[in-house]
Design an enzyme around this catalytic site. Structure first.
Site, short mmCIF file in Angstrom:
data_model
loop_
_atom_site.label_atom_id
_atom_site.label_comp_id
_atom_site.label_asym_id
_atom_site.label_seq_id
_atom_site.Cartn_x
_atom_site.Cartn_y
_atom_site.Cartn_z
N LYS A 64 0.00 3.77 -2.62
CA LYS A 64 -1.05 4.80 -2.49
C LYS A 64 -0.47 6.22 -2.35
CE LYS A 64 -4.41 1.53 -0.72
NZ LYS A 64 -4.52 0.57 0.37
N SER A 96 -5.70 3.17 4.96
CA SER A 96 -5.20 2.53 3.74
C SER A 96 -6.34 1.89 2.95
CB SER A 96 -4.13 1.48 4.09
OG SER A 96 -3.34 1.18 2.96
N SER A 105 0.79 -1.24 0.00
CA SER A 105 0.00 0.00 0.00
C SER A 105 0.82 1.28 0.00
CB SER A 105 -0.97 0.01 1.19
OG SER A 105 -2.03 -0.89 0.94
#
Length: 300
Positions: free
Chosen positions: A74, A132, A71
């Site tokens: 992101k 997240s 993640s």
């Protein structure tokens, strides 16, 4: 009599143990400069840190080895959104069932967005970066990609992520997802991710979001009423454990391991860096703390 380097080692060792005076004499001759600090050993397979102001490298461990990013992807998702021309952070996005189905199908981390709710772009950025949320990532990709179908818009958005990587001159980064749940070719390196984060941190909205420990969004339901969402808590434990922390983003996954892109400011100096493929969430925080301490010690 031994000769050469080996013999020198033996003689020097002997001299050190002969008398206390010899210890002091040897110490005086070989004393390290006061500013020298020992680079830490970290468990993570890859690590990197730099002086955010100058880009000067402070720490490396397999810094240019490509790895799955989880993640931490992101960060680029947010960067691309915030780079959109004429961006309206208060524009509302209606949450689609596809976003919810996606996180369920992938057992992905989520912001628990509710189908039919209207959520602002700003709120989606918090949902993206704090808990997240892969549902928030999907919503943003769908909103800011171009095309007549959702698949086309998502593909377009990922294309923008890759274009941004090229613009930063990153040679070891490629995205095939908007959230890190890749299809085999979603990768970066500690050095590249640090550069992405450093670039993203130039945006004031990004800086505000990633240093926020918790955030409670109020969304608009299908019927027009206000829904107070469950509070989103930032997954970056350094915000609470390391003085001066200002971001940035956690990541994890079966392939990625435990990852963390981190940044902290002390005495007007900012150290920014990344650890990839650590073993546990606690260990990635320990690894990052070691690198930060080392970075600040080097900066003096």
């Amino acid at each position: 009599m031994k000769t050469g380097i080996q013999g020198f080692r033996v003689r020097r060792a002997a001299a050190v143990v002969v008398t206390t005076g010899a210890v002091f004499a040897t110490g005086a001759l070989t004393a390290a400069p006061a500013q020298a600090v020992t680079a830490p050993s970290i468990v993570a397979k890859g690590g990197y840190a730099m002086n955010n102001a100058t880009g000067t490298t402070l720490f490396t461990k397999a810094a240019d080895t490509r790895r799955s990013t989880g993640s931490t992807t992101k960060i680029m998702t947010a960067k691309v959104v915030l780079a959109q021309p004429n961006l309206n952070l208060d524009a509302k996005v209606t949450i689609q069932k596809a976003y919810s189905d996606y996180v369920v199908a992938n057992n992905a981390s989520q912001a628990h967005l509710i189908v039919g709710d209207k959520v602002t772009v700003r709120q989606l950025l918090y949902g993206l970066m704090l808990p997240s949320g892969c549902d928030a990532a999907y919503a943003l990709a769908d909103k800011f990609g171009s095309g007549s179908t959702r698949a086309a818009r998502v593909k377009s958005f990922i294309g923008k992520m890759n274009s941004a990587a090229v613009a930063l001159n990153l040679k070891n980064t490629h995205f095939d997802s908007f959230d890190g749940i890749g299809n085999g070719s979603n990768y970066s390196t500690p050095r590249d991710l640090t550069k992405i984060a450093s670039s993203a941190m130039k945006n004031s909205t990004f800086r505000t979001v990633v240093k926020t420990k918790s955030y409670t969004a109020k969304t608009i339901t299908k019927t027009g009423s206000t829904r107070t969402m469950a509070t989103w808590t930032n997954t970056n434990s350094l915000l609470s454990s390391y003085s001066g922390t200002i971001g940035v983003k956690t990541g994890s996954g079966p392939e990625a391991g435990a990852c963390l892109v981190f940044a902290a400011t002390r005495n007007g100096k900012t150290v920014i860096g990344t650890v990839l493929a650590s073993t546990t969430y606690a260990q990635r925080a320990t690894d990052s703390t070691k690198i930060l301490n080392y970075g600040f010690a080097k900066l003096g």
